[in-house]
Design an enzyme around this catalytic site. Structure first.
Site, PDB file in Angstrom:
ATOM      1  N   HIS A 104       3.370  -4.396  -5.667  1.00 53.12           N
ATOM      2  CA  HIS A 104       4.220  -4.329  -4.485  1.00 53.12           C
ATOM      3  C   HIS A 104       5.424  -5.246  -4.561  1.00 53.12           C
ATOM      4  O   HIS A 104       6.436  -4.994  -3.895  1.00 53.12           O
ATOM      5  CB  HIS A 104       3.401  -4.658  -3.231  1.00 53.12           C
ATOM      6  CG  HIS A 104       2.550  -3.518  -2.765  1.00 53.12           C
ATOM      7  ND1 HIS A 104       1.308  -3.267  -3.306  1.00 53.12           N
ATOM      8  CD2 HIS A 104       2.765  -2.551  -1.839  1.00 53.12           C
ATOM      9  CE1 HIS A 104       0.792  -2.201  -2.707  1.00 53.12           C
ATOM     10  NE2 HIS A 104       1.648  -1.746  -1.831  1.00 53.12           N
ATOM     11  N   GLY A 105       5.360  -6.288  -5.324  1.00 50.87           N
ATOM     12  CA  GLY A 105       6.527  -7.153  -5.397  1.00 50.87           C
ATOM     13  C   GLY A 105       6.284  -8.427  -6.172  1.00 50.87           C
ATOM     14  O   GLY A 105       5.140  -8.852  -6.368  1.00 50.87           O
TER      15      GLY A 105
END
Length: 476
Positions: free
Chosen positions: A326-327
């Protein structure tokens, strides 16, 4: 180009008319048109990154052909590793380079060694995490001999870049989407009208729920020390609905748009906030990513087979990798870690498959026990979302700390927004057994059906923001 923008309002009907009335006689021409228009759609953000998606497609298309011609296992593995190196190399550079450089510097500075390393001003290509996984799944399935490689370059490039789901999913599998490019598509009124219903509901979730929640969420998370405990709890709850409305709204618009062109994409959300435990939540949230990690990471690691240690190891790996996907921030890793912790007791007690069916499947309302289970699951999910939303670990800890402090900070009660959220919950509950929440409306009398359509459309017009807001998952 955003789904909720004026440009898309012009783009979609134009493409629809050209697709069905100009390019409908020849399948190859129709696929070529989809490829060109998908590249136009993607290039609307930054045309420079078209070369990136084209190169990834070129590499995996050719590797698929070579895998089909090569039976020697050593050469087949080498081809697979080349595909993974290219795809994960691009993803790692654009998404994670600065994260590793910054943390590498901090690690050495903590022991008194100053590393003269500089981070780079890197622009993250929109949707790179999604189309990278989509094209990798093709190569892996061909390597496993679960899929015949396509020899049609237009079909493959169109599969990778199919504009409805290109930038934020669902992450499609080649065995589902690619064959749909090989058969002549005929316009179906029923499929298209169902697609319009799904687009309508997706726009409601994005523009009415997510974008209006974002106003309060940003305000509360930007200065948690200024607000009292109930408002901070409300901020976490509103973010839960913001990210659900934003991401599932995008998926609904993407799937609905694909239906307009005669394609069926996989379901990506299945009313996850009605889940009775975390295991059920992860079967219903971002289904295309969860099943991708299950099939290409979790099962190859051994899955739930073996001893307890292997189960624990595999569970933490899958959730930590999912968080990191996700990041490039420790907050996402902690978010994944927390979900692993919540999931682990269910796995170790063999209760992770307890709730396969839909809640209250044969009833109008849930039981007291089910309400309690849904409530507990939602609270755990909201707690983890705090880390997901926070700027950094310190920010998330500060937010949680302020929840437990007795202070006389400001209070926010967005009454109208809360009513809109309950409207969302009611419609989703009514359609919880369906692939999307408005699909069940076809069973109602047409008067009630069209009254609800008009009501949803009116709410969109009344509560839509002045400017089109980007989707949260574009940054991933």
């Amino acid at each position: 180009m955003l789904f909720n923008s004026f440009e898309y309002l012009i783009f979609l009907p134009t493409v629809f008319l050209l697709y069905w009335f100009v390019f409908n006689k020849h399948l190859k021409l129709q696929n070529l048109f989809l490829l060109v228009i998908s590249y136009v759609f993607y290039g609307w953000w930054d045309w420079r990154f078209l070369a990136l998606i084209a190169f990834s497609s070129f590499v995996d298309y050719n590797i698929g052909l070579r895998l089909d011609k090569t039976q020697e296992q050593r050469k087949r593995k080498l081809l697979l590793y080349i595909s993974m190196l290219v795809n994960l190399g691009f993803l790692g550079y654009f998404k994670y380079y600065n994260f590793f450089i910054d943390n590498f510097k901090l690690a050495f500075e903590s022991i008194g060694i100053n590393m003269h390393l500089s981070s780079l001003q890197i622009i993250l290509p929109v949707g790179i995490s999604f189309y990278t996984f989509q094209t990798m799944s093709y190569t892996i399935d061909v390597y496993r001999k679960k899929l015949e490689p396509t020899k049609n370059v237009i079909e493959f490039f169109a599969y990778v870049s199919f504009f409805p789901q290109l930038v934020a999913g669902p992450i499609e599998r080649a065995k589902n989407l690619l064959p749909q490019f090989k058969v002549k598509r005929k316009f179906s009124y029923d499929l298209a009208s169902d697609g319009m219903r799904q687009i309508l509901w997706g726009l409601f979730k994005k523009m009415v729920i997510a974008d209006n929640c974002a106003v309060y969420v940003n305000q509360i998370f930007d200065a948690p020390q200024d607000y009292n405990s109930p408002t901070l709890i409300l901020g976490a709850v509103l973010f839960a609905f913001q990210i659900y409305g934003d991401f599932s709204g995008y998926s609904d618009i993407a799937i609905g748009t694909a239906k307009l062109f005669g394609f069926n994409l996989m379901q990506n959300f299945a009313t996850p906030y009605f889940s009775r435990d975390i295991a059920e939540f992860w079967r219903r949230w971002h289904i295309s990513l969860s099943t991708w990690f299950r099939d290409y990471v979790y099962i190859p690691l051994g899955g739930s087979k073996g001893g307890k240690w292997m189960k624990v190891r595999n569970t933490f790996i899958i959730f930590l990798v999912s968080g990191f996907w996700h990041g490039a921030n420790w907050t996402f890793i902690v978010w994944g870690f927390l979900n692993a912790l919540f999931f682990l007791p269910l796995l170790l007690t063999n209760n992770n498959r307890n709730h396969i069916d839909v809640v209250a499947s044969n009833k109008m309302l849930p039981s007291i026990k089910e309400i309690f289970q849904i409530g507990v699951t939602f609270v755990l999910t909201c707690f983890a979302w705090i880390f997901f939303r926070a700027d950094n670990i310190a920010h998330s800890i500060d937010y949680i700390k302020n929840i437990f402090l007795i202070n006389k900070g400001q209070s926010i009660v967005p009454t109208v927004l809360i009513v809109l959220i309950f409207f969302l919950i009611g419609i989703e509950w009514f359609g919880r057994k369906e692939t999307h929440s408005l699909s069940r409306l076809i069973k109602l009398h047409f008067v009630f059906r069209y009254v609800l359509y008009v009501l949803v459309l009116l709410l969109i017009v009344l509560f839509m923001p002045n400017e089109a807001n980007s989707f949260i998952y574009f940054q991933f």
